[in-house]
Design a protein around this motif. Structure first.
Motif, PDB file in Angstrom:
ATOM      1  N   UNK A  74       0.814  -1.217   0.000  1.00 16.77           N
ATOM      2  CA  UNK A  74       0.000   0.000   0.000  1.00 16.77           C
ATOM      3  C   UNK A  74       0.848   1.267   0.000  1.00 16.77           C
ATOM      4  N   UNK A  75       1.889   1.303   0.835  1.00 19.10           N
ATOM      5  CA  UNK A  75       2.760   2.484   0.848  1.00 19.10           C
ATOM      6  C   UNK A  75       3.538   2.563  -0.468  1.00 19.10           C
ATOM      7  N   UNK A  76       3.966   1.414  -0.957  1.00 18.57           N
ATOM      8  CA  UNK A  76       4.689   1.378  -2.228  1.00 18.57           C
ATOM      9  C   UNK A  76       3.825   1.798  -3.403  1.00 18.57           C
ATOM     10  N   UNK A  77       2.534   1.461  -3.354  1.00 19.42           N
ATOM     11  CA  UNK A  77       1.607   1.895  -4.408  1.00 19.42           C
ATOM     12  C   UNK A  77       1.530   3.413  -4.459  1.00 19.42           C
ATOM     13  N   UNK A  78       1.483   4.044  -3.290  1.00 18.51           N
ATOM     14  CA  UNK A  78       1.449   5.506  -3.240  1.00 18.51           C
ATOM     15  C   UNK A  78       2.715   6.114  -3.826  1.00 18.51           C
ATOM     16  N   UNK A  79       3.851   5.483  -3.518  1.00 21.67           N
ATOM     17  CA  UNK A  79       5.128   5.967  -4.038  1.00 21.67           C
ATOM     18  C   UNK A  79       5.156   5.859  -5.556  1.00 21.67           C
ATOM     19  N   UNK A  80       4.705   4.712  -6.074  1.00 22.59           N
ATOM     20  CA  UNK A  80       4.700   4.495  -7.527  1.00 22.59           C
ATOM     21  C   UNK A  80       3.732   5.442  -8.225  1.00 22.59           C
ATOM     22  N   UNK A  81       2.576   5.708  -7.595  1.00 22.95           N
ATOM     23  CA  UNK A  81       1.600   6.622  -8.197  1.00 22.95           C
ATOM     24  C   UNK A  81       2.188   8.005  -8.419  1.00 22.95           C
ATOM     25  N   UNK A 101      -3.787  22.275 -11.849  1.00 28.39           N
ATOM     26  CA  UNK A 101      -4.447  21.676 -10.691  1.00 28.39           C
ATOM     27  C   UNK A 101      -5.094  22.755  -9.827  1.00 28.39           C
ATOM     28  N   UNK A 102      -6.215  22.407  -9.217  1.00 30.85           N
ATOM     29  CA  UNK A 102      -6.960  23.359  -8.394  1.00 30.85           C
ATOM     30  C   UNK A 102      -6.685  23.125  -6.907  1.00 30.85           C
ATOM     31  N   UNK A 103      -7.405  23.873  -6.087  1.00 29.42           N
ATOM     32  CA  UNK A 103      -7.276  23.753  -4.638  1.00 29.42           C
ATOM     33  C   UNK A 103      -7.609  22.341  -4.161  1.00 29.42           C
ATOM     34  N   UNK A 104      -8.517  21.672  -4.876  1.00 29.49           N
ATOM     35  CA  UNK A 104      -8.906  20.316  -4.507  1.00 29.49           C
ATOM     36  C   UNK A 104      -7.706  19.372  -4.505  1.00 29.49           C
ATOM     37  N   UNK A 105      -6.902  19.452  -5.561  1.00 27.94           N
ATOM     38  CA  UNK A 105      -5.735  18.577  -5.665  1.00 27.94           C
ATOM     39  C   UNK A 105      -4.733  18.851  -4.550  1.00 27.94           C
ATOM     40  N   UNK A 106      -4.516  20.136  -4.270  1.00 23.79           N
ATOM     41  CA  UNK A 106      -3.562  20.496  -3.219  1.00 23.79           C
ATOM     42  C   UNK A 106      -4.037  20.007  -1.855  1.00 23.79           C
ATOM     43  N   UNK A 107      -5.334  20.123  -1.577  1.00 25.28           N
ATOM     44  CA  UNK A 107      -5.869  19.670  -0.298  1.00 25.28           C
ATOM     45  C   UNK A 107      -5.774  18.153  -0.160  1.00 25.28           C
ATOM     46  N   UNK A 108      -6.025  17.440  -1.246  1.00 29.00           N
ATOM     47  CA  UNK A 108      -5.858  15.983  -1.204  1.00 29.00           C
ATOM     48  C   UNK A 108      -4.399  15.610  -0.939  1.00 29.00           C
ATOM     49  N   UNK A 109      -3.488  16.417  -1.489  1.00 31.05           N
ATOM     50  CA  UNK A 109      -2.073  16.174  -1.228  1.00 31.05           C
ATOM     51  C   UNK A 109      -1.745  16.305   0.251  1.00 31.05           C
ATOM     52  N   UNK A 110      -2.254  17.358   0.898  1.00 31.39           N
ATOM     53  CA  UNK A 110      -2.017  17.542   2.335  1.00 31.39           C
ATOM     54  C   UNK A 110      -2.678  16.436   3.149  1.00 31.39           C
ATOM     55  N   UNK A 111      -3.857  15.980   2.709  1.00 32.37           N
ATOM     56  CA  UNK A 111      -4.529  14.882   3.417  1.00 32.37           C
ATOM     57  C   UNK A 111      -3.674  13.625   3.387  1.00 32.37           C
ATOM     58  N   UNK A 246      -7.578  12.758  -8.838  1.00 30.57           N
ATOM     59  CA  UNK A 246      -7.986  11.360  -8.691  1.00 30.57           C
ATOM     60  C   UNK A 246      -6.823  10.497  -8.217  1.00 30.57           C
ATOM     61  N   UNK A 247      -5.600  10.816  -8.662  1.00 29.91           N
ATOM     62  CA  UNK A 247      -4.441  10.045  -8.216  1.00 29.91           C
ATOM     63  C   UNK A 247      -4.156  10.294  -6.737  1.00 29.91           C
ATOM     64  N   UNK A 248      -4.213  11.550  -6.312  1.00 27.49           N
ATOM     65  CA  UNK A 248      -3.988  11.855  -4.900  1.00 27.49           C
ATOM     66  C   UNK A 248      -5.109  11.290  -4.043  1.00 27.49           C
ATOM     67  N   UNK A 249      -6.331  11.311  -4.567  1.00 21.51           N
ATOM     68  CA  UNK A 249      -7.442  10.696  -3.852  1.00 21.51           C
ATOM     69  C   UNK A 249      -7.268   9.197  -3.725  1.00 21.51           C
ATOM     70  N   UNK A 250      -6.727   8.576  -4.766  1.00 23.18           N
ATOM     71  CA  UNK A 250      -6.443   7.141  -4.724  1.00 23.18           C
ATOM     72  C   UNK A 250      -5.388   6.818  -3.674  1.00 23.18           C
ATOM     73  N   UNK A 251      -4.396   7.697  -3.532  1.00 21.96           N
ATOM     74  CA  UNK A 251      -3.376   7.504  -2.496  1.00 21.96           C
ATOM     75  C   UNK A 251      -3.987   7.553  -1.097  1.00 21.96           C
ATOM     76  N   UNK A 252      -4.921   8.486  -0.897  1.00 21.04           N
ATOM     77  CA  UNK A 252      -5.596   8.578   0.403  1.00 21.04           C
ATOM     78  C   UNK A 252      -6.399   7.311   0.682  1.00 21.04           C
TER      79      UNK A 252
END
Length: 328
Positions: A74-81, A101-111, A246-252
Motif C-alpha cells: 500500500x505504501x509502495x503503491x502511493x510511491x509508484x503513483x 491543478x486546483x485547490x482540490x488537488x492540493x488539499x488531497x495532497x495535504x490529506x 484522482x491520483x492523490x485521492x487514490x493515495x488517500x
C-alpha cells in the motif's frame, strides 16, 4: 512447485491485474450509465472496485501472515503513483499540467501527507492496541480520511462533475450484461490479487530479498498500473486537474485500505510487525507529495525549472528502490 512456475505465475498475475482492472473500470462505467442509482454512489462503488487489487493483495498478505507485504504494497503503491505522475508531467511538459491543478488537488495532497505521517508514527512508535486488536494508528487514519474528505468536498467544487454524460455510450449492452461482466471482473481481480500476493511471498523467500521490497515495488507496481492508466486517460483528454486529484485521492484511499487490512490482522499491531524499510518508503512518499504541492502552488513558465521537481521525484524513486533492496 518449481521456482520458475512461481515467477511465471507472478508475472502472469501482474499482467492479468492490469487487464482485468482496466475492464473493471469500463464495465463499472457501463453500470453507472444504465443504473438508476445516484452518480455519487456508483462513483464510490467504481472507485472501490478499481482499488480491489490493492485491497485483495494486502488482505491476502495478512491471511498468509506477511504483514511486511501488506504494508509495503500500500505504501509502495502511493510511491509508484507519484512517480507515475512525475513521468506524465514530463511527457506533457508543454502543458505544465501541475499549474492546471486546483485547490482540490492540493488539499488531497495535504490529506495524504497527514495520513502517511500517522502511518510512519505507527511504524516507529510502540503503541498498544485500542479497540479489540485494531491499533490507534488505524483508527486515526479512518478519522482523518473521512474528516479530510468531507472538508475537501465542502470547500471545493469540481466543475467537471457537471459535464453532461453520453447516455448511449454502452447502448449495445443490456443492464444484465454489464452487471454480470462487472461482477465477474470484480471476482476475477480478487482471485488474481490473491495469486499475485501468494507468489510474491514465495519469491521473497526464494530470493531472500525481503517482503518489504517485494511489496513496496513489485506488488505495488502491479496493483497500481490500473490507476496509472486511469490518470493517463484523463491527462490525454487534457483533463489535468481530474488526473491529478484522482491520483492523490487514490493515495488517500490506499491508506484507508491499510486501516481495513488491520481489521483482519489478529496477531498484534500490524504496523509494528512490518519491516523498518516501510518507514523509508513512507517518508519518501511524503517528500514526493511535497514536491507535487510545490509544483501545484508555484506559477512558472521556465521549462527546465518547471520540470525539476518531477525529475527529482523519478531519481529519488530509484534511489529509494535501491535503499529498500539493501535492507534484507
Amino acid at each position: 512447485m518449481p521456482n520458475w512456475i512461481i515467477f511465471a505465475l507472478f508475472i502472469l498475475a501482474g499482467f492479468a491485474t492490469f487487464f482485468v482492472a482496466s475492464r473493471l473500470s469500463i464495465y463499472g462505467d457501463a453500470v453507472k450509465e444504465k443504473t438508476s442509482a445516484s452518480s455519487a454512489f456508483m462513483g464510490a462503488i467504481i472507485g472501490i472496485a478499481i482499488s480491489l487489487p490493492e485491497l485483495t493483495s494486502s488482505v491476502t498478505a495478512i491471511l498468509i501472515d506477511s504483514p511486511d507485504l501488506a504494508v509495503g504494497n500500500l505504501i509502495g503503491s502511493n510511491l509508484f503513483n507519484i512517480m507515475g505522475l512525475a513521468i506524465f508531467d514530463i511527457v506533457y511538459r508543454r502543458y505544465q499540467i501541475m499549474t492546471h491543478a486546483t485547490e482540490e488537488s492540493k488539499l488531497y495532497g495535504w490529506l495524504v501527507i497527514f495520513m502517511t505521517l500517522v502511518v510512519v508514527a505507527g511504524l516507529t512508535l510502540t503503541l498498544p492496541t485500542a479497540v479489540f486488536h485494531i491499533s490507534y494508528t488505524s483508527i486515526a487514519i479512518v478519522i482523518l480520511y473521512f474528516v479530510g474528505s468531507k472538508y475537501i468536498n465542502d470547500r471545493t467544487e469540481y466543475k467537471g462533475r457537471k459535464v453532461k454524460r453520453d447516455s448511449t455510450k454502452y447502448g449495445e449492452y443490456s443492464y444484465r450484461q454489464v452487471l454480470t461482466r462487472f461482477t465477474g471482473a470484480a471476482i476475477s481481480i480478487m482471485i488474481i490479487g490473491s495469486v499475485l500476493t501468494i507468489t510474491a511471498e514465495r519469491i521473497s523467500v526464494i530470493t531472500g530479498i525481503g517482503a518489504s521490497f517485494i511489496g513496496s515495488f513489485l506488488v505495488a507496481i502491479s496493483t497500481s498500473l490500473p490507476d496509472a492508466v486511469s490518470v493517463g486517460t484523463a491527462l490525454k483528454l487534457r483533463n489535468f486537474n481530474l488526473g491529478i486529484s484522482s491520483l492523490l485521492g487514490s493515495n488517500a484511499f490506499n491508506l484507508m485500505i491499510l486501516a481495513i487490512t488491520d481489521v483482519f490482522y489478529f496477531r498484534g499491531n500490524l504496523l509494528q510487525n512490518s519491516g523498518t524499510a516501510n518507514i523509508i518508503t513512507g517518508i519518501v512518499s511524503v517528500v514526493f507529495i511535497l514536491f507535487v504541492i510545490f509544483s501545484i502552488t508555484r506559477r512558472t513558465s521556465r521549462p527546465m525549472g518547471y520540470l525539476m521537481p518531477s525529475v527529482l521525484i523519478i531519481l529519488c524513486y530509484f534511489v529509494t528502490t535501491y535503499m529498500v533492496f539493501q535492507i534484507k
